[in-house]
Design an enzyme around this catalytic site. Structure first.
Site, PDB file in Angstrom:
ATOM      1  N   GLU A  49       0.841  -1.202   0.000  1.00 36.54           N
ATOM      2  CA  GLU A  49       0.000   0.000   0.000  1.00 36.54           C
ATOM      3  C   GLU A  49       0.882   1.260   0.000  1.00 36.54           C
ATOM      4  OE1 GLU A  49      -2.834   1.106   3.245  1.00 36.54           O
ATOM      5  OE2 GLU A  49      -4.390   0.716   1.776  1.00 36.54           O
ATOM      6  N   HIS A  96       5.555 -26.923   3.855  1.00 37.72           N
ATOM      7  CA  HIS A  96       4.628 -27.983   3.432  1.00 37.72           C
ATOM      8  C   HIS A  96       3.555 -27.445   2.503  1.00 37.72           C
ATOM      9  CE1 HIS A  96       6.481 -30.633   6.368  1.00 37.72           C
ATOM     10  NE2 HIS A  96       6.531 -29.557   7.142  1.00 37.72           N
ATOM     11  N   LYS A 108     -13.649   1.850  -4.006  1.00 35.07           N
ATOM     12  CA  LYS A 108     -14.637   2.172  -2.961  1.00 35.07           C
ATOM     13  C   LYS A 108     -15.797   2.957  -3.571  1.00 35.07           C
ATOM     14  CE  LYS A 108     -11.268   2.901   0.762  1.00 35.07           C
ATOM     15  NZ  LYS A 108     -10.680   3.921   1.627  1.00 35.07           N
TER      16      LYS A 108
HETATM   17  O1  F6P Z   1      -8.746   1.456   2.057  1.00 28.30           O
HETATM   18  C1  F6P Z   1      -7.452   1.608   2.529  1.00 28.30           C
HETATM   19  C2  F6P Z   1      -7.400   2.327   3.838  1.00 28.30           C
HETATM   20  O2  F6P Z   1      -7.590   3.674   3.635  1.00 28.30           O
HETATM   21  C3  F6P Z   1      -6.105   2.055   4.581  1.00 28.30           C
HETATM   22  O3  F6P Z   1      -5.079   2.844   4.178  1.00 28.30           O
HETATM   23  C4  F6P Z   1      -6.534   2.260   5.993  1.00 28.30           C
HETATM   24  O4  F6P Z   1      -5.622   1.698   6.884  1.00 28.30           O
HETATM   25  C5  F6P Z   1      -7.867   1.561   5.978  1.00 28.30           C
HETATM   26  O5  F6P Z   1      -8.418   1.878   4.718  1.00 28.30           O
HETATM   27  C6  F6P Z   1      -8.814   1.949   7.068  1.00 28.30           C
HETATM   28  O6  F6P Z   1      -9.113   3.303   7.064  1.00 28.30           O
HETATM   29  P1  F6P Z   1      -9.824   3.988   8.281  1.00 28.30           P
HETATM   30  O7  F6P Z   1      -8.949   3.813   9.474  1.00 28.30           O
HETATM   31  O8  F6P Z   1      -9.991   5.418   7.923  1.00 28.30           O
HETATM   32  O9  F6P Z   1     -11.145   3.310   8.501  1.00 28.30           O
END
Ligand code: F6P
Length: 560
Positions: free
Chosen positions: A361, A392, A519
């Site tokens: 990431e 294994h 998203k």
């Molecule tokens: O979708 C990735 C992300 O933004 C990560 O970088 C982050 O750790 C996770 O989602 C959770 O985000 P949040 O803590 O804002 O819920």
């Protein structure tokens, strides 16, 4: 112009052709003799990193260090520690080092928006301590006066994997609590983990930590809503639920409050802590509950020791720098695009998952800080498992498969068996640790030498199925013992490694724009599905591609 066109990069290309490419790993060992281990290993304060099984020589490291210096590693490190805007696309610092600094450290007086960072961190630790201690001492009571005996952390990504990994790894360091206490983690958006847990739990003694830096992540909010619906079944009011059964950690206090978490149950977070770098902050509350504040501070202490080491050690003695440069060499010059992480310790089972988020990431990027497309590879594909278990499973591919990869073996030297066991059990556990160490060392040796590890005549091998080509590169990281302090060092080592690689590649390791589009599209897809099911729109109103349309039609048919 990217780093690939630079003088230092070109010097490495020439070195590869002349000094490395003609030789196998075995030949590099023969050329260097017994000196190779001394020349290509670095030890510091409880950690030893052996690079001698990598396809390189001390000259390679000199040239790689020139490359890092040419890319401004020293200045970049100072900017990181002193609160510079190292996260350029979001115009903010990345101050995870400040979370584990002591007030007297350099940078202890960093101010952000008129607030002193060290003071914010100190207050935060006090808030964590207040909540953790109350739970441990059985003084955090549910709405009906029963003590809390189950804590469920709801979060995802950095708000889940880090604390989960550490709690799992350091379970044997858990503090004694007045009542038996279970700490669990829920992340999956589909609700399956939560649904399974809730069946066995009692609302009156369960506390949820809603951990979300943004407090907008749909995965976490969906799980939190399910948890609240379950709490409402038995608890008469939302204010009792908030007061007794919810704790939140977020950079957005208003969002926590609007959702129903009262101010006294909130732990602050700030935009200058990246999600995947946040286990050192209030996001680490489950760790503080499990280990106690003392244990949590030992974890911070270990990370701080690694911060000091990274900032002050000479490049050739600097573990994060050397680990990072080894990766650059493997990825960019030897063309190895996959990296396997192999902890030889069942307690570190979740470490590969944690490190894959940290690295992929952070450095899974394809434009530089100035917006230019990169013309070289950045983060490799990272995967792994407990090494002895993977022997294994996917080790077959490591030994005889075709994809090119490199490996990190990670192993503690000793494991102190609890004095509560009988002598016979302790003896047996000591034997198992010796067995484990032997396997770790044997596997890296076989990967390097292949069949040559055997003192036999290869012509005697009748079947090609039994041939081992060897010549696979690996590093071995040994540490004295798995303790909170050593785990802190280990995690910070990889954090800084990721940073060094980003500096060399001139990319931003602190943003993650690549996860946003998915998203957004999931939201519009859900809305289209709901409207289609309600009959307020038809297929003709939303133009999906043929595959998506086909999959959705299949779902609708199956559901009807
Ligand atoms: O979708 C990735 C992300 O933004 C990560 O970088 C982050 O750790 C996770 O989602 C959770 O985000 P949040 O803590 O804002 O819920």
């Amino acid at each position: 112009m990217t780093v690939k066109q630079s003088v230092a990069w070109q010097a490495l290309e020439a070195h590869l052709q002349k000094d490395i490419a003609p030789y196998s790993l075995k030949q590099l060992f023969t050329n260097a003799g017994a000196r190779r281990f001394e020349d290509l290993s670095v030890a510091t304060d409880g950690l030893l990193l052996d690079f001698s099984k990598q396809k390189l020589t001390p000259d390679t490291f000199s040239l790689l260090i020139d490359l890092a210096q040419q890319q401004g590693l020293g200045e970049a490190t100072n900017a990181l520690y002193s609160g510079g805007e190292v996260n350029r696309s979001e115009m903010r610092p990345a101050l995870h080092t400040a979370l584990r600094a002591t007030p007297s450290d350099q940078g202890g007086d960093i101010q952000i928006d008129g607030q002193q960072v060290s003071q914010l961190v100190a207050n935060n630790l006090l808030d964590m301590e207040r909540i953790a201690t109350k739970i441990q001492q059985g003084e955090w009571l549910g709405y009906s006066g029963q003590p809390i005996t189950t804590v469920i952390n709801i979060g995802v990504g950095g708000s889940d994997i880090g604390p989960h990994m550490v709690c799992h790894a350091l379970d044997e360091f858990r503090v004694e609590t007045k009542f038996p206490l279970e700490i669990m983690f829920v992340s999956s958006m589909d609700g399956s983990q939560l649904a399974e847990m809730l069946q066995h739990l009692d609302q009156a003694s369960t506390l949820f930590i809603i951990a979300s830096k943004t407090f907008t992540t749909i995965d976490t909010l969906a799980n939190a809503e399910t948890a609240r619906a379950w709490l409402r079944k038995r608890i008469p009011s939302d204010s009792l639920i908030g007061q007794h059964h919810l704790v939140g950690c977020s950079a957005f206090p208003q969002r926590m409050a609007a959702w129903g978490i009262p101010v006294e149950n909130q732990i602050a977070l700030w935009d200058w802590v990246g999600g995947r770098y946040s286990l050192w902050s209030g996001i680490g509350l489950p760790i503080a509950i499990k280990l106690g504040m003392r244990g949590f501070k030992q974890l911070l202490k270990g990370a701080h020791a690694m911060d000091d080491h990274f900032q002050n050690a000479k490049p050739e003695q600097n573990l994060p720098v050397m680990l990072a440069l080894t990766g650059i060499w493997n990825i960019n010059f030897l063309g190895l695009k996959a990296h396997t992480l192999l902890p030889y310790d069942g307690r570190l089972k979740l470490l590969p998952n944690y490190l894959s988020q940290l690295e992929m990431e952070s450095n899974g990027k394809s434009v530089t800080n100035t917006g230019e497309s990169v013309d070289f590879d950045t983060s490799p594909v990272i995967w792994g498992d407990v090494g002895a278990n993977a022997q294994h499973a996917f080790f077959q591919l490591l030994h005889q498969g075709t994809p090119a990869y490199y490996a990190d073996f990670i192993v503690p030297i000793k494991r102190t068996a609890s004095s509560e066991y009988t002598q016979a059990t302790r003896t047996q556990l000591d034997y198992q640790q010796a067995l484990n160490l032997a396997n770790c060392v044997a596997q890296s040796r076989v990967l390097m030498l292949g069949d040559d590890v055997l003192a036999w005549d290869q012509s005697m091998v009748t079947s090609p199925d039994r041939l081992y080509p060897g010549n696979h590169a690996s590093s071995t990281l040994m540490f004295d013992e798995l303790t909170p302090e050593n785990l802190g060092k280990l995690i910070a080592l990889y954090e800084h490694k990721v940073f060094v690689q980003a500096v060399v590649w001139d990319i931003n390791p602190f943003d993650q724009w690549g996860v946003e589009l998915g998203k957004q599209i999931a939201k519009t897809t859900l809305s289209a599905i709901e409207k289609r099911q309600a009959g307020t729109i038809t297929a003709a109103d939303v133009k999906f591609d043929a595959s998506t349309e086909g999959l959705l039609n299949h779902v609708f048919r199956q559901q009807s």
